[in-house]
Design a protein around this motif. Structure first.
Motif, PDB file in Angstrom:
ATOM      1  N   LYS A 108       1.010  -1.180   0.041  1.00 34.12           N
ATOM      2  CA  LYS A 108       0.096   0.124   0.153  1.00 34.12           C
ATOM      3  C   LYS A 108       0.921   1.193  -0.065  1.00 34.12           C
ATOM      4  CE  LYS A 108      -4.103  -2.149   2.124  1.00 34.12           C
ATOM      5  NZ  LYS A 108      -4.877  -2.191   3.441  1.00 34.12           N
ATOM      6  N   VAL A 109       1.877   1.301   0.705  1.00 36.12           N
ATOM      7  CA  VAL A 109       3.058   2.476   0.583  1.00 36.12           C
ATOM      8  C   VAL A 109       3.542   2.533  -0.893  1.00 36.12           C
ATOM      9  CG1 VAL A 109       5.015   3.138   1.439  1.00 36.12           C
ATOM     10  CG2 VAL A 109       3.521   2.039   3.119  1.00 36.12           C
ATOM     11  N   LYS A 110       3.759   1.336  -1.544  1.00 31.14           N
ATOM     12  CA  LYS A 110       4.293   1.497  -2.820  1.00 31.14           C
ATOM     13  C   LYS A 110       3.074   1.950  -3.505  1.00 31.14           C
ATOM     14  CE  LYS A 110       5.199  -1.397  -6.937  1.00 31.14           C
ATOM     15  NZ  LYS A 110       5.313  -2.698  -7.279  1.00 31.14           N
ATOM     16  N   ASP A 111       2.008   1.723  -3.584  1.00 33.12           N
ATOM     17  CA  ASP A 111       0.722   2.422  -4.341  1.00 33.12           C
ATOM     18  C   ASP A 111       0.742   3.796  -3.944  1.00 33.12           C
ATOM     19  OD1 ASP A 111       0.226  -0.124  -5.533  1.00 33.12           O
ATOM     20  OD2 ASP A 111      -1.492  -0.496  -3.994  1.00 33.12           O
ATOM     21  N   LEU A 112       0.913   4.085  -2.510  1.00 29.03           N
ATOM     22  CA  LEU A 112       0.838   5.659  -2.358  1.00 29.03           C
ATOM     23  C   LEU A 112       2.077   6.435  -2.851  1.00 29.03           C
ATOM     24  CD1 LEU A 112      -0.103   7.756  -0.409  1.00 29.03           C
ATOM     25  CD2 LEU A 112       1.331   7.158   1.308  1.00 29.03           C
ATOM     26  N   LEU A 113       3.114   5.789  -2.893  1.00 28.87           N
ATOM     27  CA  LEU A 113       4.241   6.523  -3.484  1.00 28.87           C
ATOM     28  C   LEU A 113       4.130   6.764  -5.045  1.00 28.87           C
ATOM     29  CD1 LEU A 113       7.279   4.908  -1.792  1.00 28.87           C
ATOM     30  CD2 LEU A 113       6.616   7.267  -1.127  1.00 28.87           C
ATOM     31  N   GLN A 114       3.594   5.945  -5.654  1.00 28.56           N
ATOM     32  CA  GLN A 114       3.163   5.896  -7.125  1.00 28.56           C
ATOM     33  C   GLN A 114       2.101   6.898  -7.397  1.00 28.56           C
ATOM     34  OE1 GLN A 114       2.586   1.911  -7.915  1.00 28.56           O
ATOM     35  NE2 GLN A 114       4.755   1.702  -9.040  1.00 28.56           N
ATOM     36  N   SER A 115       1.228   7.092  -6.482  1.00 28.19           N
ATOM     37  CA  SER A 115       0.400   8.008  -6.482  1.00 28.19           C
ATOM     38  C   SER A 115       0.638   9.328  -6.404  1.00 28.19           C
ATOM     39  CB  SER A 115      -0.944   7.795  -5.713  1.00 28.19           C
ATOM     40  OG  SER A 115      -0.697   7.983  -4.344  1.00 28.19           O
ATOM     41  N   LYS A 116       1.980   9.603  -5.883  1.00 27.24           N
ATOM     42  CA  LYS A 116       2.465  10.952  -5.659  1.00 27.24           C
ATOM     43  C   LYS A 116       3.448  11.420  -6.533  1.00 27.24           C
ATOM     44  CE  LYS A 116       0.445  11.500  -1.490  1.00 27.24           C
ATOM     45  NZ  LYS A 116      -0.576  12.623  -1.085  1.00 27.24           N
ATOM     46  N   GLY A 117       3.457  10.415  -7.778  1.00 26.40           N
ATOM     47  CA  GLY A 117       4.483  10.658  -8.904  1.00 26.40           C
ATOM     48  C   GLY A 117       5.886   9.988  -8.443  1.00 26.40           C
ATOM     49  N   ILE A 118       6.062   9.182  -7.649  1.00 28.28           N
ATOM     50  CA  ILE A 118       7.358   8.569  -7.214  1.00 28.28           C
ATOM     51  C   ILE A 118       7.456   7.137  -7.789  1.00 28.28           C
ATOM     52  CG2 ILE A 118       9.022   7.990  -5.247  1.00 28.28           C
ATOM     53  CD1 ILE A 118       7.588  10.361  -3.986  1.00 28.28           C
ATOM     54  N   ARG A 119       8.446   7.108  -8.796  1.00 27.96           N
ATOM     55  CA  ARG A 119       8.607   5.564  -9.110  1.00 27.96           C
ATOM     56  C   ARG A 119       8.799   4.709  -7.905  1.00 27.96           C
ATOM     57  NH1 ARG A 119      13.114   5.381 -13.082  1.00 27.96           N
ATOM     58  NH2 ARG A 119      12.514   3.245 -13.216  1.00 27.96           N
ATOM     59  N   CYS A 120       8.404   3.308  -7.941  1.00 28.56           N
ATOM     60  CA  CYS A 120       8.630   2.547  -6.727  1.00 28.56           C
ATOM     61  C   CYS A 120       8.358   1.256  -7.196  1.00 28.56           C
ATOM     62  CB  CYS A 120       7.675   2.909  -5.521  1.00 28.56           C
ATOM     63  SG  CYS A 120       7.968   2.122  -4.089  1.00 28.56           S
ATOM     64  N   ASN A 121       9.361   0.469  -6.487  1.00 21.38           N
ATOM     65  CA  ASN A 121       9.638  -1.020  -6.778  1.00 21.38           C
ATOM     66  C   ASN A 121       9.466  -1.684  -5.579  1.00 21.38           C
ATOM     67  OD1 ASN A 121      10.275  -0.746  -9.679  1.00 21.38           O
ATOM     68  ND2 ASN A 121      12.413  -0.921  -9.260  1.00 21.38           N
ATOM     69  N   GLU A 122       9.314  -3.094  -5.608  1.00 22.42           N
ATOM     70  CA  GLU A 122       9.316  -3.961  -4.156  1.00 22.42           C
ATOM     71  C   GLU A 122      10.328  -4.883  -4.329  1.00 22.42           C
ATOM     72  OE1 GLU A 122       6.157  -7.087  -4.239  1.00 22.42           O
ATOM     73  OE2 GLU A 122       4.911  -5.035  -4.924  1.00 22.42           O
ATOM     74  N   ASN A 123      10.943  -5.329  -3.300  1.00 19.22           N
ATOM     75  CA  ASN A 123      11.873  -6.393  -2.926  1.00 19.22           C
ATOM     76  C   ASN A 123      11.298  -7.246  -1.816  1.00 19.22           C
ATOM     77  OD1 ASN A 123      14.167  -7.806  -1.877  1.00 19.22           O
ATOM     78  ND2 ASN A 123      15.537  -6.293  -3.047  1.00 19.22           N
ATOM     79  N   ASN A 124      11.226  -8.634  -2.004  1.00 17.47           N
ATOM     80  CA  ASN A 124      10.871  -9.448  -0.881  1.00 17.47           C
ATOM     81  C   ASN A 124      11.847 -10.521  -0.525  1.00 17.47           C
ATOM     82  OD1 ASN A 124      10.817 -11.169  -3.027  1.00 17.47           O
ATOM     83  ND2 ASN A 124       8.692 -11.661  -2.885  1.00 17.47           N
ATOM     84  N   LYS A 125      13.145  -9.899  -0.681  1.00 17.76           N
ATOM     85  CA  LYS A 125      14.255 -10.893  -0.529  1.00 17.76           C
ATOM     86  C   LYS A 125      15.329 -10.081   0.418  1.00 17.76           C
ATOM     87  CE  LYS A 125      12.922 -13.984  -3.530  1.00 17.76           C
ATOM     88  NZ  LYS A 125      12.266 -15.216  -3.329  1.00 17.76           N
TER      89      LYS A 125
END
Length: 286
Positions: A108-125
């Motif tokens: 959800k934080v990733k989605d929030l950042l993207q909604s603010k125009g900030i490119r965002c990836n995720e890492n589960n490792k």
């Protein structure tokens, strides 16, 4: 829903010298003041009461020890510990802090950042680096919090470009999370220049502390004025001596941005190893 019981402050912690908070001064005198029996370690052990922290829904950490080309959120369910330090006793690579991650909140934080125009990836490792587990293992030693709720912890990375404006934008984008019970902690160091044994604080370090306190605690600045001071940080002559590069300073600037550039309060302040300024800040959220 936002309530006074769920709204969290924003905190910056100076996270020590590698795993020094778990080492004895007698065996490692170079780390005196950042050792397991130091006042600094005791303060972190009592941070919950010292800062009057309420029960957080989760903890989000902005650590100086994670940089990515694109802002990245840690979505690991059960993150390991990442012993990203070298040259310490073998037992320092066996420290454990079995805290679960918060993958749903992190996404959800990733989605929030993207909604603010900030490119965002995720890492589960990736595991939690020492900027996370070294201080927070003292704050939450059993990896849990009152009322039988499990503490969950995740990270948002810095950017490899170390550009102040980009990092302030990330901090600003996280503001609403504080009103949803998420405790945001910046983890770096008030100065980060290596330090050396001894107690003689150099003049440049005293000048930098004066500048730092003015920027982050002066109540007379507007939000725009404080932000502009952060954007022009390199104009302070002592900055290049205190931070080179600035990755340990950025989490402090980001926490201030998350709190809306309000004046913060210094929770703890002490010079160790001559020029290392071990300071913790708290920023209220209204």
């Amino acid at each position: 829903m936002r309530t006074m019981e769920t709204t969290q402050p924003v905190i910056f912690l100076s996270h020590g010298a590698g795993p020094s908070y778990y080492m004895s001064k007698s065996d490692n005198p170079i780390f005196a003041g950042l050792d397991k029996d130091s006042k600094a370690a005791d303060f972190l052990r009592n941070l919950k009461s010292n800062a009057k922290l309420k029960l957080p829904r989760a903890v989000l950490v902005l650590s100086a020890h994670w940089e990515e080309p694109v802002c990245t959120v840690n979505t690991a369910t059960n993150p390991s510990l990442y012993y990203d330090y070298g040259g310490f006793p073998q037992e320092m690579y066996k420290l454990q802090w079995p805290v679960p991650g918060a993958p749903e909140i992190a996404r959800k934080v990733k989605d929030l950042l993207q909604s603010k125009g900030i490119r965002c990836n995720e890492n589960n490792k990736r595991g939690l680096d020492h900027g996370v587990f070294v201080p927070l293992k003292l704050v939450f030693p059993e990896a849990n919090i009152p009322v039988q709720r499990i503490l969950t912890v995740f990270q948002v990375s810095l950017l490899k470009n170390l550009k102040m404006s980009d990092h302030l934008a990330i901090g600003e984008a996280l503001t609403d999370l504080t009103k949803e019970g998420i405790l945001i902690i910046g983890s770096g160091f008030a100065t980060h220049n290596g330090g050396r044994p001894g107690n003689q604080v150099p003049d440049w370090a005293l000048q930098f502390r004066k500048w730092l306190h003015d920027v982050f605690t002066n109540p007379n600045y507007t939000a725009d004025e404080r932000k502009n001071k952060l954007l022009s940080y390199s104009s302070e002559p002592s900055f290049s001596l205190a931070h080179m590069p600035c990755e340990h300073f950025l989490p402090l600037a980001m926490t201030c941005a998350t709190a809306g550039y309000v004046a913060g309060k210094i929770l703890y302040s002490e010079f160790v190893m001559q020029s290392l300024l071990n300071e913790h800040y708290i920023f209220p959220v209204s």
